[in-house]
Design an enzyme around this catalytic site. Sequence first.
Site, short mmCIF file in Angstrom:
data_model
loop_
_atom_site.label_atom_id
_atom_site.label_comp_id
_atom_site.label_asym_id
_atom_site.label_seq_id
_atom_site.Cartn_x
_atom_site.Cartn_y
_atom_site.Cartn_z
N HIS A 123 39.08 -31.77 88.77
CA HIS A 123 37.73 -32.35 88.89
C HIS A 123 36.63 -31.31 88.72
O HIS A 123 35.45 -31.65 88.71
CB HIS A 123 37.54 -33.04 90.25
CG HIS A 123 38.46 -34.21 90.45
ND1 HIS A 123 38.51 -35.27 89.56
CD2 HIS A 123 39.37 -34.49 91.42
CE1 HIS A 123 39.41 -36.15 89.99
NE2 HIS A 123 39.94 -35.69 91.10
N ASP A 165 47.66 -37.27 87.26
CA ASP A 165 47.09 -37.52 88.60
C ASP A 165 46.43 -38.91 88.56
O ASP A 165 45.93 -39.33 87.52
CB ASP A 165 46.06 -36.45 88.91
CG ASP A 165 45.52 -36.54 90.34
OD1 ASP A 165 45.98 -35.78 91.20
OD2 ASP A 165 44.63 -37.39 90.59
N HIS A 167 43.74 -39.91 89.71
CA HIS A 167 42.30 -39.82 89.45
C HIS A 167 42.07 -39.20 88.07
O HIS A 167 42.83 -38.33 87.64
CB HIS A 167 41.61 -38.95 90.51
CG HIS A 167 41.82 -39.40 91.90
ND1 HIS A 167 42.86 -38.93 92.69
CD2 HIS A 167 41.15 -40.30 92.66
CE1 HIS A 167 42.81 -39.52 93.88
NE2 HIS A 167 41.78 -40.36 93.90
N ASP A 252 49.61 -38.69 93.51
CA ASP A 252 48.86 -39.61 94.37
C ASP A 252 48.83 -41.05 93.84
O ASP A 252 48.23 -41.92 94.46
CB ASP A 252 47.43 -39.09 94.63
CG ASP A 252 46.79 -38.44 93.42
OD1 ASP A 252 47.38 -38.47 92.33
OD2 ASP A 252 45.67 -37.91 93.57
ZN LIG Z 1 44.10 -37.24 92.50
#
Ligand SMILES: [Zn+2]
Length: 343
Positions: A123, A165, A167, A252
């Site tokens: 991120h 991931d 996200h 996740d």
């Molecule tokens: Zn994540």
Amino acid sequence: MVEVVIQENSSLKHKPWFNHPENPDRVRVLTATLARMGFMKYGFSRVDADLEESLRVAGLIHSKEYIERLLEYSKKGRFLLDEDTYISNDSVELALEALHLSYETALKANDIRFLIIRPPGHHAGRRGRTRGVSSNGFCLFNNAGAAVIGFRERGFKRIGILDFDVHHGNGTMEIFYKESILQLDLHQHPDTLYPHTGYPDEIGEGEGFGLKVNMVFQPYTGDDSYIRALDYVENIIEEYNPDSLVVSAGFDGFRGDGLADLNLTEASYYRLGSLVREVGVPTIIVLEGGYSRGLENGFRAFLEGLTGVAREYSNSITPRNIMRLNEMVNRAVYEQALKRFGR
Ligand SMILES: [Zn+2]
């Protein structure tokens, strides 16, 4: 060959002073899993980079201003960068070690290296938070980006990035958005999850045009629907024919891991591991997210697939309307990608 490298200090430094999912226990869970699996090819990295060298690598990815800001914050002892991201007195130190380990491993590795490092990085954009996103999402420096730079310095020309991931890896996407690098990112649909970026129509600009591929999954997606998209991913990678691969590995998306709404189980992670193994090029895998069940069961299944252990896992099932929606969107993403750079 697959080697797992655990970053020295990753279970000691960068400790939250309040309840936070990204904490040193994550590394203890992974180390215990490796021991339980009887996985022999793992070891601990030694920190051998000096601060100056690590900062030089950071400067190849992040702005000077952002790096200086983090160094300043780290002097405060305890500091909240934003609502999600904490900095304790040794956080920046550990983040620089992680960054340098990714870079250095990419300079040398000819096979598959899985780096267990903290904090996660995908991120973190050039100046930290990327446009419009509310936080750094636990990340300080972009470790996947450092592996790309390492590969580039070795002369690799067709680098691929796979980010699974749950996200969207908005930082990594921003850093290389205009560069000729294939970026495949599989994540929960941005309407429904942080960082709310990574829509299928984000396909890159300039040299990167057409090389950015975002596959999205609605909440309650199970293995059957996800694995269907992995068939597309496999074909895209085959068409692109990378000479090296960087993988942002987050666990996740595993059912019940805690921060997202996908229902993935071992079957998806096993398939992801097999897929990476079959690409068969020098590969750096960096740890991103995964906080509870995913860290145990997802990680184990991924490693089994990665090392070619024969296993049969049954698929979790996706509700029919969601299956249809995922398929419609991701099939179109796939077909467009092939049109842009397929043979
Ligand atoms: Zn994540």
